[in-house]
Design a protein around this motif. Structure first.
Motif, mmCIF file in Angstrom:
data_model
loop_
_atom_site.group_PDB
_atom_site.id
_atom_site.type_symbol
_atom_site.label_atom_id
_atom_site.label_comp_id
_atom_site.label_asym_id
_atom_site.label_seq_id
_atom_site.Cartn_x
_atom_site.Cartn_y
_atom_site.Cartn_z
ATOM 1 N N PRO A 1 -19.464 -1.961 -32.210
ATOM 2 C CA PRO A 1 -20.947 -2.393 -32.058
ATOM 3 C C PRO A 1 -21.579 -1.593 -31.058
ATOM 4 O O PRO A 1 -22.965 -1.039 -31.438
ATOM 5 C CB PRO A 1 -21.016 -3.758 -31.612
ATOM 6 C CG PRO A 1 -19.520 -4.366 -32.043
ATOM 7 C CD PRO A 1 -18.781 -3.182 -32.134
ATOM 8 N N MET B 1 -27.480 -7.552 -40.436
ATOM 9 C CA MET B 1 -26.544 -7.537 -39.445
ATOM 10 C C MET B 1 -27.116 -6.744 -38.292
ATOM 11 O O MET B 1 -27.108 -6.885 -37.092
ATOM 12 C CB MET B 1 -25.239 -7.113 -39.810
ATOM 13 C CG MET B 1 -24.372 -8.002 -40.580
ATOM 14 S SD MET B 1 -22.473 -7.486 -40.904
ATOM 15 C CE MET B 1 -22.702 -6.163 -41.853
ATOM 16 N N GLY C 1 -29.691 -8.803 -36.498
ATOM 17 C CA GLY C 1 -28.918 -9.689 -35.816
ATOM 18 C C GLY C 1 -28.395 -9.095 -34.501
ATOM 19 O O GLY C 1 -28.475 -9.746 -33.625
ATOM 20 N N ARG C 2 -28.134 -7.825 -34.643
ATOM 21 C CA ARG C 2 -27.451 -7.313 -33.228
ATOM 22 C C ARG C 2 -28.607 -6.521 -32.470
ATOM 23 O O ARG C 2 -28.031 -5.982 -31.242
ATOM 24 C CB ARG C 2 -26.343 -6.387 -33.618
ATOM 25 C CG ARG C 2 -25.247 -7.135 -34.251
ATOM 26 C CD ARG C 2 -24.151 -6.107 -34.410
ATOM 27 N NE ARG C 2 -22.986 -6.904 -35.261
ATOM 28 C CZ ARG C 2 -21.970 -6.254 -35.492
ATOM 29 N NH1 ARG C 2 -21.658 -5.028 -35.355
ATOM 30 N NH2 ARG C 2 -20.916 -7.041 -36.175
ATOM 31 N N ILE D 1 -25.548 -15.861 -38.799
ATOM 32 C CA ILE D 1 -24.729 -14.970 -38.323
ATOM 33 C C ILE D 1 -23.654 -14.554 -39.371
ATOM 34 O O ILE D 1 -23.646 -15.013 -40.700
ATOM 35 C CB ILE D 1 -23.848 -15.358 -37.118
ATOM 36 C CG1 ILE D 1 -22.986 -16.510 -37.416
ATOM 37 C CG2 ILE D 1 -24.938 -15.754 -36.118
ATOM 38 C CD1 ILE D 1 -21.809 -16.657 -36.331
ATOM 39 N N HIS E 1 -20.725 -12.718 -38.187
ATOM 40 C CA HIS E 1 -19.692 -12.445 -37.356
ATOM 41 C C HIS E 1 -19.604 -13.162 -36.187
ATOM 42 O O HIS E 1 -20.820 -13.301 -35.502
ATOM 43 C CB HIS E 1 -19.556 -11.045 -36.836
ATOM 44 C CG HIS E 1 -18.229 -10.537 -36.723
ATOM 45 N ND1 HIS E 1 -17.578 -10.508 -35.248
ATOM 46 C CD2 HIS E 1 -17.273 -9.916 -37.492
ATOM 47 C CE1 HIS E 1 -16.407 -10.069 -35.477
ATOM 48 N NE2 HIS E 1 -16.132 -9.733 -36.770
ATOM 49 N N GLU F 1 -18.897 -12.511 -33.200
ATOM 50 C CA GLU F 1 -19.490 -11.984 -32.149
ATOM 51 C C GLU F 1 -21.092 -11.898 -31.942
ATOM 52 O O GLU F 1 -21.567 -11.612 -30.855
ATOM 53 C CB GLU F 1 -19.066 -10.540 -31.915
ATOM 54 C CG GLU F 1 -19.843 -9.573 -32.970
ATOM 55 C CD GLU F 1 -19.532 -8.090 -32.811
ATOM 56 O OE1 GLU F 1 -20.611 -7.270 -32.872
ATOM 57 O OE2 GLU F 1 -18.126 -7.550 -32.533
ATOM 58 N N GLU F 2 -21.688 -12.285 -33.056
ATOM 59 C CA GLU F 2 -23.199 -12.395 -32.795
ATOM 60 C C GLU F 2 -23.553 -13.796 -32.347
ATOM 61 O O GLU F 2 -24.748 -14.057 -31.812
ATOM 62 C CB GLU F 2 -23.666 -12.563 -34.359
ATOM 63 C CG GLU F 2 -23.565 -10.710 -34.755
ATOM 64 C CD GLU F 2 -23.975 -10.840 -36.419
ATOM 65 O OE1 GLU F 2 -24.920 -11.213 -36.568
ATOM 66 O OE2 GLU F 2 -23.097 -10.578 -37.021
ATOM 67 N N LYS G 1 -25.373 -13.459 -28.773
ATOM 68 C CA LYS G 1 -26.848 -13.060 -28.941
ATOM 69 C C LYS G 1 -27.614 -14.431 -29.420
ATOM 70 O O LYS G 1 -28.917 -14.350 -28.945
ATOM 71 C CB LYS G 1 -26.984 -12.034 -29.743
ATOM 72 C CG LYS G 1 -28.474 -11.667 -29.870
ATOM 73 C CD LYS G 1 -28.613 -10.188 -30.547
ATOM 74 C CE LYS G 1 -30.078 -9.574 -30.282
ATOM 75 N NZ LYS G 1 -31.029 -10.508 -31.101
ATOM 76 N N ALA G 2 -27.189 -15.024 -30.329
ATOM 77 C CA ALA G 2 -27.919 -16.210 -31.028
ATOM 78 C C ALA G 2 -28.291 -17.252 -29.945
ATOM 79 O O ALA G 2 -29.408 -17.783 -29.926
ATOM 80 C CB ALA G 2 -26.911 -16.849 -31.996
ATOM 81 N N SER H 1 -32.306 -14.569 -38.619
ATOM 82 C CA SER H 1 -31.700 -13.673 -37.856
ATOM 83 C C SER H 1 -32.172 -13.873 -36.300
ATOM 84 O O SER H 1 -33.545 -14.240 -36.090
ATOM 85 C CB SER H 1 -32.345 -12.275 -38.218
ATOM 86 O OG SER H 1 -31.816 -11.769 -39.101
ATOM 87 N N SER H 2 -31.582 -14.339 -35.373
ATOM 88 C CA SER H 2 -31.589 -14.791 -34.151
ATOM 89 C C SER H 2 -32.742 -13.853 -33.506
ATOM 90 O O SER H 2 -33.628 -14.813 -32.681
ATOM 91 C CB SER H 2 -30.439 -14.807 -33.097
ATOM 92 O OG SER H 2 -30.067 -13.548 -32.746
#
Lengths: 103, 840
Positions: B290, B310, B313-314, B392, B394, B396-397, B400-401, B643-644
């Motif tokens: 990422p 995604m 999201g990232r 989300i 994944h 790993e998100e 951030k959320a 999406s956060s």
């Protein structure tokens, strides 16, 4: 000398009113009487009456778009300038009008 | 004898492929020879060849010398000169007007500096700068030629014959296709035909066959390589596009000669880079580290494709819909990706870099403001709780959320875990993963949506049949009976992990009540199994379904007793409800979240569910559109999941809304006939709620450090966005420039009054900048500007009372005392006071 003027620009929120203010201010300084109609985002304000137009020696358009209700000025002597000119050089404009109509 | 004349090339964009094809067309009527010499660089070209013409690198105002020899040379020379000077500019102008607007906003500085940039649709906001990593590039001619080496050529005659046969076959294929296509596709085909018929190209291939003793294939490869290199020397998008066309035509010729398509191998991302690709499958995306993906530039990915979801999201800036990106951008080039504006600048110069440095600083401040909003509770002004959750793909998100202020996860798209995997994960693998998620959630609820495979989400570990209509086919729970073990191991893993935190389970693509009953029976069966095995599990787990097929909405009262909750998957629901493929740009206009038909459907479903005591969430992309938040509140949604990145803004809007006004809004909206009516209704709703002052200290910058007019306009837009007056500063900046292009707003006295009316403006506002160093305002006979008063006016129905202030201020600015007071003011508060007094 009595004058009437119309100011109008595309957005109608700034230049229209600046030009009006400048014409009024400078005319006063030069000893003319002037009534300025603004055609801006607020619509027509300080609208020129039939009498105002009849009594005026000349009409000034300081515009960047077509004047609304232009038929009111038929038969009058019209001087057209850009709005920018009216803001930057109102004195020159009024001087020119004065010379042309000869008073 | 020959006839000659010299003229100055009139087209601003130079002699690129389109005018070159006009010239070639014109010259075909003349039987003799026409040589075009660019006197600036001494390059000579054959005016009957498009490729030859473009490689003369003729720029605007270059002196060109034309030599015409042959029958009727005198008449043709006169006609040609007339054509070049008069007709060509008109034809070019007409052609330029046909280029469709891409939805992108090119910053003025990029145009002013004549930088090379390509555009697409903004897909994930933010700015990235970095080296290009090209996935699936154009053809690597070097390695092709290396592979061809040593292949034995037939006689030159035979090779030439094969080549010319391929040429004529391709010409007739393109001509056939031309009669069936229109618009952009037609333009591309025309360009291809011009190359397939190009004299310079054909004769170069023939020459290589004759003199070089090459095979036709090698000669084509060599010629394509040479022409591509020539075209690449130019710093113009048009020429780069032609390079792509040369490659395309050459590939088609090679296919005709029996060579296989040259598909470059996949490469691995080893350092931070901007990834450029035709399309990027979620599996490719997930295969990258990422932190190595700084930005994305894609040709074809749809806005709701999972890769872009995604990326958002990232927080990775992305632009999609960039035509031919993977062929126009070269590996290792430095680019700036502006995901907010939909622009990619290639090898940017100093001024553009500085502009984007400033943009980054603004972004940072915007982010700071967001963090404050992120901490607000998900609640309306009158205290109605609405859970604001994150989508989300994944685990790993998650981090951030939570940073963005998510109170829950409204959908964890578990199938994304399967991408790129050759085998399905075991129950134990999944248990460990879901358990980690449950623990990291620290008490926040997490909805795990079970595998939704099929549709646009093929995975290698399951061999699913190819279907003509995958979105309407075998996907979601429909495959669970056949792939029962996959279903069983996932649900068992979730039931076990739910011991460690509040996990919920949600099933995709439910259409019938019987399906839910079957699913529930299976869950009970798995519970019984686990109990018998003595494995701990949570039997109280909440079970919900996606509401994405209209049948569930219509029959929500019958579904409600069978489930604990519903979550509206708006992307799919809208595509099924309006019968319009969400990935097809041609039917994009049918994606209408505000359409009253959709509002009625949803309102009815929510009311039915509430009557049965069940809650309803929304987890489609539209949940993140903060402009629509009042609509979702009015509809009665209990949860919004997005999406956060969108959460802070949605929370901020939500905290200012009252339930009752939102309900009235929706009641009104349901009576409308069109989505457009409702967009206007929403405008009025927002305008009626304003109570902000026209100016505030945060709109004043007494020490603005701007090196050019472009930077002043940029700063003005930044101030309006940072103070919350403008939602999208890029669009607002464009509106300011549009007004400047009519007539520059410098009015003398060192003062400029940039202003505009724009849909991006929430409330009439005034900003004031005092410039540290005066800048040239690019106006006629203009003086340098040191004082800037900017006005922002909302479009649509006007807020009359507020608007009155701006004419008042404008009049005041004519007076020197007032300007002087503004110049002398020592603090922002003083300026605010001066302006408030002036506009009272």
């Amino acid at each position: 000398m009595k004058l009437v003027a119309v100011t109008a620009c595309p957005t109608g929120i700034a230049h229209t009113y600046m030009a009006a203010e400048q014409l009024e201010r400078v005319a006063k300084k030069m000893g003319f009487s002037i009534k300025v109609e603004t055609q801006g985002a607020m619509g027509i304000e300080n609208e020129l009456e039939e009498n105002d137009i009849k009594e005026a020696s000349a009409v000034i358009f300081a515009v960047g778009i077509p004047v609304q209700k232009a038929e009111r000025f038929e038969g009058k002597k019209i001087f057209e300038f850009s709005v920018q000119e009216a803001i930057k050089n109102a004195e020159g404009i009024l001087q020119k009008v004065k010379e042309e109509i000869g008073c | 004898m020959a006839v000659e004349f010299t003229f100055e090339f009139p087209l601003p964009l130079g002699l690129h492929a389109r005018p070159a094809s006009f010239i070639q067309e014109k010259c075909q009527n003349f039987s003799g020879e026409i040589v075009w010499e660019n006197l600036r660089n001494g390059r000579k070209a054959d005016a009957k060849s498009v490729l030859s013409l473009v490689t003369s690198d003729t720029q605007h105002r270059d002196e060109c010398h034309i030599v015409i020899a042959g029958d009727g040379e005198k008449e043709f020379a006169a006609e040609f000169k007339q054509f070049l000077i008069q007709e060509l500019p008109l034809k070019e102008e007409a052609a330029l007007k046909e280029i469709p607007a891409a939805g992108a906003i090119i910053p003025r500085i990029v145009l002013d500096e004549k930088e090379v940039c390509i555009t697409g649709q903004p897909a994930s906001s933010g700015i990235a700068q970095g080296k290009v990593f090209l996935l699936k590039s154009g053809v690597d001619w070097e390695s092709f030629l290396a592979g061809e080496e040593g292949k034995k050529a037939l006689s030159a005659e035979a090779e030439k014959e094969a080549f010319l046969k391929a040429v004529s076959e391709i010409q007739s294929e393109i001509k056939q296709a031309l009669s069936e296509k229109s618009g952009v596709e037609k333009n591309i085909l025309q360009a291809h035909l011009a190359i397939a018929s190009d004299r310079a190209f054909i004769s170069r291939v023939e020459e290589l066959i004759e003199k070089g003793n090459s095979t036709a294939a090698a000669a084509i490869g060599q010629a394509a390589k040479e022409f591509s290199q020539l075209l690449l020397q130019a710093k113009s998008q048009y020429l780069r596009e032609r390079m792509a066309d040369v490659g395309d035509v050459a590939l088609r010729l090679l296919e005709k000669l029996g060579c296989e398509r040259l598909i470059p191998p996949r490469a691995e991302l080893k350092e931070p880079a901007v990834v450029v690709a035709e399309d990027l499958f979620p599996s490719d995306f997930l295969s990258f580290k990422p932190e190595f993906v700084c930005g994305l530039v894609l040709e074809k990915a749809g806005q709701t494709s999972h890769t872009l979801i995604m990326a958002r999201g990232r927080g990775i800036p992305a632009v999609t819909g960039v035509a031919e990106a993977s062929r126009l951008i070269r590996p290792d080039e430095e680019v700036i990706v502006d995901g907010t504006r939909g622009v990619v600048v290639i090898s940017p110069g100093e001024a553009v870099r500085r502009y984007y440095q400033k943009e980054l600083e603004t972004e940072r401040l915007v982010a700071e403001g967001r963090r404050k909003k992120a901490q607000l509770p998900g609640m309306t002004a009158d205290g109605r709780k609405i859970e604001i959750a994150a989508n989300i793909g994944h685990p790993e998100e998650l981090r951030k959320a939570w940073q963005d202020g998510a109170e829950a996860v409204g959908i964890f798209r578990t199938e994304l875990l399967l991408y790129g995997k050759q085998v399905l994960p075991t129950e134990e693998d999944q248990y460990q993963l879901y358990r980690r998620v449950a623990e990291e959630a620290e008490g926040r609820p997490i909805i795990l949506r079970t595998f939704d495979i099929g549709g646009d989400k093929p995975i290698p570990s399951l061999s699913l049949p190819q279907e003509p209509n995958p979105f309407l086919g075998y996907r979601g729970i429909r495959i669970y009976q056949e792939h029962y073990e996959m279903f069983r191991s996932q649900v068992r893993a979730i039931l076990r992990a739910a011991v460690h935190g509040p996990l919920r389970i949600m099933f995709p693509m439910v259409a019938l009540v019987e399906e839910v009953r079957w699913l529930r029976e299976q869950v009970q069966k798995f519970c019984a199994e686990l109990k018998a095995e003595g494995v701990p599990f949570n039997s109280e787990i909440e079970i919900g379904i996606m509401l994405e097929i209209p049948s569930v909405a219509m029959l929500a009262d019958k579904f409600a007793p069978e489930v604990d909750f519903f979550s509206v998957g708006s992307n799919d629901l809208i595509q099924y409800f309006f019968a319009a493929d969400r990935g097809n740009p041609r039917v994009k206009y049918l994606n209408q979240p505000l359409n009253p038909a959709l509002l009625r459907l949803l309102k009815q479903a929510i009311d039915l569910a509430h009557a049965e005591g069940k809650w309803v969430g929304l987890c489609g992309e539209i949940a993140g559109d903060s402009r629509l938040t009042p609509v979702f509140v009015g509809m009665g949604f209990d949860e919004l999941s997005m999406s956060s990145g969108f959460i802070p803004e949605v929370k901020a809007v939500l905290s200012g809304l009252r339930t009752e006004e939102c309900e009235q809004l929706v009641a009104e909206a349901m009576k409308a006939a069109t989505a457009e009516d409702n967009a206007k209704l929403l405008d009025r709703f927002y305008q009626a709620r304003f109570s902000e002052e026209v100016i505030a200290p945060e709109l004043v910058d007494l020490e603005a450090d701007c090196g050019s007019k472009a930077e002043v306009i940029q700063r003005v837009a930044a101030l309006f966005q940072l103070s919350g007056r403008v939602s999208n500063r890029a669009a607002f900046e464009l509106a300011l420039w549009k007004r400047e292009d009519d007539v520059a707003t410098e009015i003398g006295f060192g003062l400029a009054i940039p202003h505009c009316q724009s849909g991006e403006v929430r409330t009439p506002s005034i900003a004031l900048l005092r410039l540290k160093q005066p800048v040239d305002w690019q106006s006629k006979e203009g003086q340098p500007v040191d004082l800037v008063v900017a006005l922002a006016i909302p479009s649509g129905e006007k807020v009359r009372q507020k608007l009155q202030l701006l004419p008042k201020l404008s009049r005041k600015l004519i007076h020197e005392e007032f300007r002087e007071a503004l110049r002398q003011a020592r603090t922002a508060d003083e300026v605010v006071h001066l302006i408030k007094t002036a506009t009272d």
